[in-house]
Design a protein around this motif. Structure first.
Motif, PDB file in Angstrom:
ATOM      1  N   GLU A   1      27.441 -10.291  66.597  1.00  0.00           N
ATOM      2  CA  GLU A   1      27.425  -8.866  66.896  1.00  0.00           C
ATOM      3  C   GLU A   1      26.454  -8.659  68.048  1.00  0.00           C
ATOM      4  OE1 GLU A   1      27.073  -4.471  64.844  1.00  0.00           O
ATOM      5  OE2 GLU A   1      26.606  -6.251  63.654  1.00  0.00           O
ATOM      6  N   ASN A   2      26.976  -8.238  69.198  1.00  0.00           N
ATOM      7  CA  ASN A   2      26.194  -8.237  70.429  1.00  0.00           C
ATOM      8  C   ASN A   2      25.879  -6.853  70.980  1.00  0.00           C
ATOM      9  OD1 ASN A   2      26.000 -11.002  70.555  1.00  0.00           O
ATOM     10  ND2 ASN A   2      27.851 -11.258  71.756  1.00  0.00           N
TER      11      ASN A   2
ATOM     12  N   LEU B   1      25.781  -1.380  78.806  1.00  0.00           N
ATOM     13  CA  LEU B   1      26.632  -1.957  79.840  1.00  0.00           C
ATOM     14  C   LEU B   1      26.830  -3.453  79.589  1.00  0.00           C
ATOM     15  CD1 LEU B   1      28.042  -0.963  82.433  1.00  0.00           C
ATOM     16  CD2 LEU B   1      26.087  -1.841  83.709  1.00  0.00           C
ATOM     17  N   TYR B   2      28.094  -3.893  79.639  1.00  0.00           N
ATOM     18  CA  TYR B   2      28.434  -5.293  79.392  1.00  0.00           C
ATOM     19  C   TYR B   2      29.494  -5.747  80.386  1.00  0.00           C
ATOM     20  CZ  TYR B   2      26.293  -4.346  74.864  1.00  0.00           C
ATOM     21  OH  TYR B   2      25.423  -3.963  73.880  1.00  0.00           O
ATOM     22  N   ILE B   3      29.436  -7.014  80.767  1.00  0.00           N
ATOM     23  CA  ILE B   3      30.507  -7.653  81.509  1.00  0.00           C
ATOM     24  C   ILE B   3      31.107  -8.710  80.582  1.00  0.00           C
ATOM     25  CG2 ILE B   3      31.196  -8.952  83.548  1.00  0.00           C
ATOM     26  CD1 ILE B   3      30.197  -6.223  84.252  1.00  0.00           C
ATOM     27  N   LEU B   4      32.385  -8.563  80.250  1.00  0.00           N
ATOM     28  CA  LEU B   4      33.029  -9.501  79.334  1.00  0.00           C
ATOM     29  C   LEU B   4      33.442 -10.752  80.083  1.00  0.00           C
ATOM     30  CD1 LEU B   4      35.353  -7.045  77.342  1.00  0.00           C
ATOM     31  CD2 LEU B   4      32.909  -7.547  76.992  1.00  0.00           C
ATOM     32  N   SER B   5      33.158 -11.898  79.499  1.00  0.00           N
ATOM     33  CA  SER B   5      33.568 -13.163  80.109  1.00  0.00           C
ATOM     34  C   SER B   5      35.038 -13.422  79.810  1.00  0.00           C
ATOM     35  CB  SER B   5      32.712 -14.308  79.564  1.00  0.00           C
ATOM     36  OG  SER B   5      33.142 -14.664  78.262  1.00  0.00           O
ATOM     37  N   ASN B   6      35.558 -14.507  80.327  1.00  0.00           N
ATOM     38  CA  ASN B   6      36.949 -14.893  80.056  1.00  0.00           C
ATOM     39  C   ASN B   6      37.046 -15.913  78.932  1.00  0.00           C
ATOM     40  OD1 ASN B   6      38.343 -13.335  82.095  1.00  0.00           O
ATOM     41  ND2 ASN B   6      37.350 -14.649  83.606  1.00  0.00           N
ATOM     42  N   ARG B   7      35.952 -16.078  78.208  1.00  0.00           N
ATOM     43  CA  ARG B   7      35.936 -17.017  77.081  1.00  0.00           C
ATOM     44  C   ARG B   7      35.819 -16.235  75.775  1.00  0.00           C
ATOM     45  NH1 ARG B   7      32.011 -18.714  80.437  1.00  0.00           N
ATOM     46  NH2 ARG B   7      30.427 -18.131  78.906  1.00  0.00           N
ATOM     47  N   GLY B   8      36.534 -16.670  74.773  1.00  0.00           N
ATOM     48  CA  GLY B   8      36.406 -16.057  73.463  1.00  0.00           C
ATOM     49  C   GLY B   8      37.154 -14.746  73.338  1.00  0.00           C
ATOM     50  N   LEU B   9      36.913 -14.051  72.221  1.00  0.00           N
ATOM     51  CA  LEU B   9      37.563 -12.790  71.893  1.00  0.00           C
ATOM     52  C   LEU B   9      36.514 -11.697  71.727  1.00  0.00           C
ATOM     53  CD1 LEU B   9      40.095 -14.079  69.193  1.00  0.00           C
ATOM     54  CD2 LEU B   9      40.525 -13.716  71.623  1.00  0.00           C
ATOM     55  N   TYR B  10      36.954 -10.440  71.903  1.00  0.00           N
ATOM     56  CA  TYR B  10      36.041  -9.298  71.814  1.00  0.00           C
ATOM     57  C   TYR B  10      36.638  -8.212  70.922  1.00  0.00           C
ATOM     58  CZ  TYR B  10      33.695 -11.450  75.767  1.00  0.00           C
ATOM     59  OH  TYR B  10      33.026 -12.330  76.581  1.00  0.00           O
ATOM     60  N   LEU B  11      35.773  -7.621  70.126  1.00  0.00           N
ATOM     61  CA  LEU B  11      36.130  -6.539  69.215  1.00  0.00           C
ATOM     62  C   LEU B  11      35.095  -5.439  69.440  1.00  0.00           C
ATOM     63  CD1 LEU B  11      38.166  -6.006  66.847  1.00  0.00           C
ATOM     64  CD2 LEU B  11      36.384  -6.848  65.306  1.00  0.00           C
ATOM     65  N   ILE B  12      35.547  -4.258  69.926  1.00  0.00           N
ATOM     66  CA  ILE B  12      34.608  -3.265  70.449  1.00  0.00           C
ATOM     67  C   ILE B  12      34.915  -1.883  69.870  1.00  0.00           C
ATOM     68  CG2 ILE B  12      33.605  -2.259  72.542  1.00  0.00           C
ATOM     69  CD1 ILE B  12      34.807  -4.668  74.080  1.00  0.00           C
TER      70      ILE B  12
ATOM     71  N   ARG C   1      29.058   2.520  66.983  1.00  0.00           N
ATOM     72  CA  ARG C   1      29.267   1.641  68.129  1.00  0.00           C
ATOM     73  C   ARG C   1      29.041   0.184  67.740  1.00  0.00           C
ATOM     74  NH1 ARG C   1      25.655   5.549  71.846  1.00  0.00           N
ATOM     75  NH2 ARG C   1      24.865   5.959  69.748  1.00  0.00           N
ATOM     76  N   ALA C   2      29.903  -0.687  68.253  1.00  0.00           N
ATOM     77  CA  ALA C   2      29.784  -2.111  67.924  1.00  0.00           C
ATOM     78  C   ALA C   2      30.462  -2.942  68.993  1.00  0.00           C
ATOM     79  CB  ALA C   2      30.418  -2.405  66.559  1.00  0.00           C
ATOM     80  N   LEU C   3      29.965  -4.168  69.153  1.00  0.00           N
ATOM     81  CA  LEU C   3      30.605  -5.147  70.031  1.00  0.00           C
ATOM     82  C   LEU C   3      30.434  -6.516  69.393  1.00  0.00           C
ATOM     83  CD1 LEU C   3      30.481  -5.319  73.890  1.00  0.00           C
ATOM     84  CD2 LEU C   3      30.311  -7.391  72.531  1.00  0.00           C
ATOM     85  N   TYR C   4      31.554  -7.080  68.932  1.00  0.00           N
ATOM     86  CA  TYR C   4      31.566  -8.413  68.334  1.00  0.00           C
ATOM     87  C   TYR C   4      32.217  -9.386  69.305  1.00  0.00           C
ATOM     88  CZ  TYR C   4      30.787  -6.030  63.837  1.00  0.00           C
ATOM     89  OH  TYR C   4      30.277  -5.265  62.810  1.00  0.00           O
ATOM     90  N   THR C   5      31.689 -10.601  69.355  1.00  0.00           N
ATOM     91  CA  THR C   5      32.283 -11.651  70.173  1.00  0.00           C
ATOM     92  C   THR C   5      32.570 -12.873  69.306  1.00  0.00           C
ATOM     93  OG1 THR C   5      30.124 -12.592  70.774  1.00  0.00           O
ATOM     94  CG2 THR C   5      31.036 -10.890  72.219  1.00  0.00           C
ATOM     95  N   SER C   6      33.613 -13.593  69.689  1.00  0.00           N
ATOM     96  CA  SER C   6      33.960 -14.828  68.993  1.00  0.00           C
ATOM     97  C   SER C   6      34.204 -15.912  70.025  1.00  0.00           C
ATOM     98  CB  SER C   6      35.228 -14.628  68.161  1.00  0.00           C
ATOM     99  OG  SER C   6      35.655 -15.858  67.610  1.00  0.00           O
ATOM    100  N   GLU C   7      33.468 -16.986  69.881  1.00  0.00           N
ATOM    101  CA  GLU C   7      33.655 -18.131  70.772  1.00  0.00           C
ATOM    102  C   GLU C   7      33.466 -19.408  69.972  1.00  0.00           C
ATOM    103  OE1 GLU C   7      32.019 -19.849  75.060  1.00  0.00           O
ATOM    104  OE2 GLU C   7      31.344 -17.903  74.317  1.00  0.00           O
ATOM    105  N   LYS C   8      34.464 -20.279  70.022  1.00  0.00           N
ATOM    106  CA  LYS C   8      34.436 -21.545  69.291  1.00  0.00           C
ATOM    107  C   LYS C   8      34.217 -21.325  67.791  1.00  0.00           C
ATOM    108  CE  LYS C   8      32.766 -24.196  73.268  1.00  0.00           C
ATOM    109  NZ  LYS C   8      31.714 -25.041  73.829  1.00  0.00           N
TER     110      LYS C   8
END
Length: 246
Positions: free
Chosen positions: A169-170, A175-186, A157-164
């Motif tokens: 690795e988050n 349970l997560y709520i994804l924002s509308n900023r950046g990219l997600y790799l799950i 299991r993994a959750l990566y985020t990219s912003e700016k």
């Protein structure tokens, strides 16, 4: 839409059946399977039949390809090779044909990208922020319209985020709520063979309206799968690792 994201079933019937039973309690509109339906465990025909009858939208993974002769079996470790030779002999032709027509990636309803290994290569592994950065770069260039990619292959299991331009690795909970900023790799983890220290089946529920991601864990009768591995004369290491989650 509510999606279930599953991956790496690996012909583990008990794990898949427990997952299907759990799915009946969470009301999803569609199930997306990120590949490796077969390989390793002793029920490739039964697991393929469930995916077909349940109407899952599936990808081909590297073990599926190897069982079909679409990639070189020598690229796999000895235990995986032995299991794949067994699988290729056991698979019914109708299931081989169904697996053969599956795509390597999917752009699902314009909501997210689904891949087996990585966006740029179905056999590549993403284990680190470096791999995630390459994936985000590929998404930005080739799929600028989407901000989420679900991937499998690692069984972790993994959750990566990219912003700016910064990758984090988050994955810390369920349970997560994804924002509308950046990219997600799950990564949802594996149904049939976890490698993150938690025995059992792991998958994700994703709600495209609320952008909520829920990691779910499902116990199943591991001992039955282990007995079936022994009866099929598959490598016993495959049975042992199920109890460890590695």
């Amino acid at each position: 839409m509510r999606y279930a994201i599953i991956s790496d079933i690996h012909a583990n019937l008990e794990a898949l059946e427990a997952t299907v039973e759990d799915l009946q309690t969470v009301q999803v509109d569609q199930v997306i399977c990120l590949g490796d339906i077969v390989g390793y465990y002793p029920n490739p025909n039964e697991c393929t039949a469930i995916c077909r009858s349940q109407g899952f939208r599936c990808l081909r993974g590297n073990h599926d390809d190897a069982a079909l002769g679409l990639c070189d079996i020598d690229d796999f470790n000895p235990v995986a090779r032995e299991a794949l030779i067994w699988t290729a002999r056991a698979l019914k032709e109708e299931n081989k044909e169904w697996l053969r027509q599956l795509p390597e990636k999917l752009l699902v309803d314009g909501n997210f990208l689904a891949v087996h290994g990585s966006p740029w290569d179905p056999y590549a592994y993403i284990f680190s922020s470096g791999g995630a950065l390459r994936a985000f770069s590929y998404m930005h260039t080739h799929h600028p319209e989407i901000d989420i990619c679900f991937f499998g292959h690692t069984h972790q299991r993994a959750l990566y985020t990219s912003e700016k331009g910064t990758v984090q690795e988050n994955y810390k909970g369920k349970l997560y709520i994804l924002s509308n900023r950046g990219l997600y790799l799950i990564n949802p983890g594996s149904i049939g063979q976890p490698r993150d220290g938690q025995p059992g089946a792991s998958y994700i529920i994703y709600d495209s309206q609320t952008r909520e991601v829920e990691f779910r864990h499902v116990p199943y009768d591991i001992s039955l799968t282990q007995r079936k591995v022994a009866a099929a004369k598959l490598p016993l290491m495959l049975a042992e690792r199920l109890s460890l989650g590695y």
